[in-house]
Write a protein that holds these residues in place. Structure first.
Motif, PDB file in Angstrom:
ATOM      1  N   LYS A   1       1.063  -1.003  -0.008  1.00 36.97           N
ATOM      2  CA  LYS A   1      -0.160  -0.075  -0.281  1.00 36.97           C
ATOM      3  C   LYS A   1       0.787   1.282   0.026  1.00 36.97           C
ATOM      4  O   LYS A   1       1.704   1.267   0.822  1.00 36.97           O
ATOM      5  CB  LYS A   1      -0.967   0.168   1.017  1.00 36.97           C
ATOM      6  N   PRO A   2       0.739   1.986  -1.036  1.00 35.74           N
ATOM      7  CA  PRO A   2       1.505   3.321  -1.155  1.00 35.74           C
ATOM      8  C   PRO A   2       1.205   4.320  -0.061  1.00 35.74           C
ATOM      9  O   PRO A   2      -0.200   4.351   0.057  1.00 35.74           O
ATOM     10  CB  PRO A   2       1.349   3.660  -2.588  1.00 35.74           C
ATOM     11  N   TYR A   3       1.883   5.204   0.236  1.00 36.50           N
ATOM     12  CA  TYR A   3       1.431   6.092   1.185  1.00 36.50           C
ATOM     13  C   TYR A   3       2.333   7.560   0.871  1.00 36.50           C
ATOM     14  O   TYR A   3       1.765   8.723   1.221  1.00 36.50           O
ATOM     15  CB  TYR A   3       1.770   5.763   2.704  1.00 36.50           C
ATOM     16  N   SER A   4       3.213   7.544   0.112  1.00 36.93           N
ATOM     17  CA  SER A   4       4.179   8.717  -0.382  1.00 36.93           C
ATOM     18  C   SER A   4       4.574   8.651  -1.813  1.00 36.93           C
ATOM     19  O   SER A   4       5.216   7.618  -2.074  1.00 36.93           O
ATOM     20  CB  SER A   4       5.084   9.200   0.785  1.00 36.93           C
ATOM     21  N   LEU A   5       4.417   9.564  -2.592  1.00 34.47           N
ATOM     22  CA  LEU A   5       5.040   9.787  -3.850  1.00 34.47           C
ATOM     23  C   LEU A   5       5.524  11.199  -3.961  1.00 34.47           C
ATOM     24  O   LEU A   5       5.159  11.966  -3.551  1.00 34.47           O
ATOM     25  CB  LEU A   5       3.870   9.805  -4.893  1.00 34.47           C
ATOM     26  N   VAL A   6       7.100  10.800  -4.354  1.00 31.69           N
ATOM     27  CA  VAL A   6       7.774  12.236  -4.776  1.00 31.69           C
ATOM     28  C   VAL A   6       8.232  12.157  -6.067  1.00 31.69           C
ATOM     29  O   VAL A   6       8.642  11.071  -6.796  1.00 31.69           O
ATOM     30  CB  VAL A   6       9.138  12.086  -3.787  1.00 31.69           C
TER      31      VAL A   6
ATOM     32  N   LYS B   1      -2.898   6.958  -1.122  1.00 31.79           N
ATOM     33  CA  LYS B   1      -3.530   6.134  -0.364  1.00 31.79           C
ATOM     34  C   LYS B   1      -3.593   4.629  -1.133  1.00 31.79           C
ATOM     35  O   LYS B   1      -3.717   3.602  -0.520  1.00 31.79           O
ATOM     36  CB  LYS B   1      -5.101   6.312   0.292  1.00 31.79           C
ATOM     37  N   THR B   2      -3.511   5.014  -2.460  1.00 32.47           N
ATOM     38  CA  THR B   2      -3.677   3.789  -3.380  1.00 32.47           C
ATOM     39  C   THR B   2      -2.712   3.630  -4.638  1.00 32.47           C
ATOM     40  O   THR B   2      -2.145   4.897  -4.837  1.00 32.47           O
ATOM     41  CB  THR B   2      -5.255   3.668  -4.071  1.00 32.47           C
ATOM     42  N   TRP B   3      -2.604   2.975  -5.295  1.00 28.32           N
ATOM     43  CA  TRP B   3      -1.587   2.695  -6.496  1.00 28.32           C
ATOM     44  C   TRP B   3      -2.399   3.588  -7.724  1.00 28.32           C
ATOM     45  O   TRP B   3      -1.957   4.270  -8.379  1.00 28.32           O
ATOM     46  CB  TRP B   3      -1.488   1.192  -7.009  1.00 28.32           C
ATOM     47  N   ALA B   4      -3.612   3.729  -7.488  1.00 29.95           N
ATOM     48  CA  ALA B   4      -4.553   4.573  -8.532  1.00 29.95           C
ATOM     49  C   ALA B   4      -4.207   5.975  -8.274  1.00 29.95           C
ATOM     50  O   ALA B   4      -3.974   6.730  -9.037  1.00 29.95           O
ATOM     51  CB  ALA B   4      -5.992   4.283  -8.458  1.00 29.95           C
TER      52      ALA B   4
END
Length: 148
Positions: free
Chosen positions: A50-55, A64-67
């Motif tokens: 489950k992702p929670y951060s994207l830089v 909160k999601t891959w979407a």
């Protein structure tokens, strides 16, 4: 756990936060998998994560999601290099295009472009990595952090 209270003279916001920090540290030692953070460069498979951060290029997004990862990655691409959207549409016609009707679950991107949002975590991750290559970004310029 209750020995902590024998030395507490008052119970204010500061003491509550200190107590919470102590409890969190103890729980992380007992249940370390709650604190397991994985950088995208270390991923062999995203299934079950489950992702929670994207830089992206120093801009951080809470996801909160891959979407969400796909949406923000595509938005950055469209904002920074709208001219590359045509190439992306040509190379990935089943994922990005101007005709929303060809997608199972289209989401509007910008400039009359849509993208397919009904994708697995693995498919999203791989497509985002391909977008990163199109944009000629390094692994430090696009990364996501996930938990198991």
């Amino acid at each position: 756990m209750n020995k902590y209270f024998s030395t507490v003279e008052k119970w204010s916001d500061t003491e509550i936060k200190q107590r919470a920090g102590i409890l969190a540290s103890k729980l992380m030692k007992i249940y370390p998998y709650f604190d397991e953070t994985i950088n995208s460069s270390d991923l062999s498979s995203v299934t079950g994560t489950k992702p929670y951060s994207l830089v992206v290029l120093g801009q951080e997004f809470n996801v909160k999601t891959w979407a969400d990862v796909l949406m923000y990655t595509l938005k950055v691409v469209s904002d920074l290099a709208p001219d590359k959207l045509e190439n992306i549409e040509t190379d990935y016609p089943s994922l990005v295009g101007k005709n929303a009707k060809i997608f199972r679950r289209p989401k509007e991107l910008c400039n009359e472009y849509y993208y397919e949002s009904n994708l697995s975590a693995s498919h999203i991750y791989n497509f985002c990595k391909q977008l990163v290559n199109v944009m000629e970004l390094s692994e430090d310029e696009w990364k996501t952090e996930v938990t198991n």
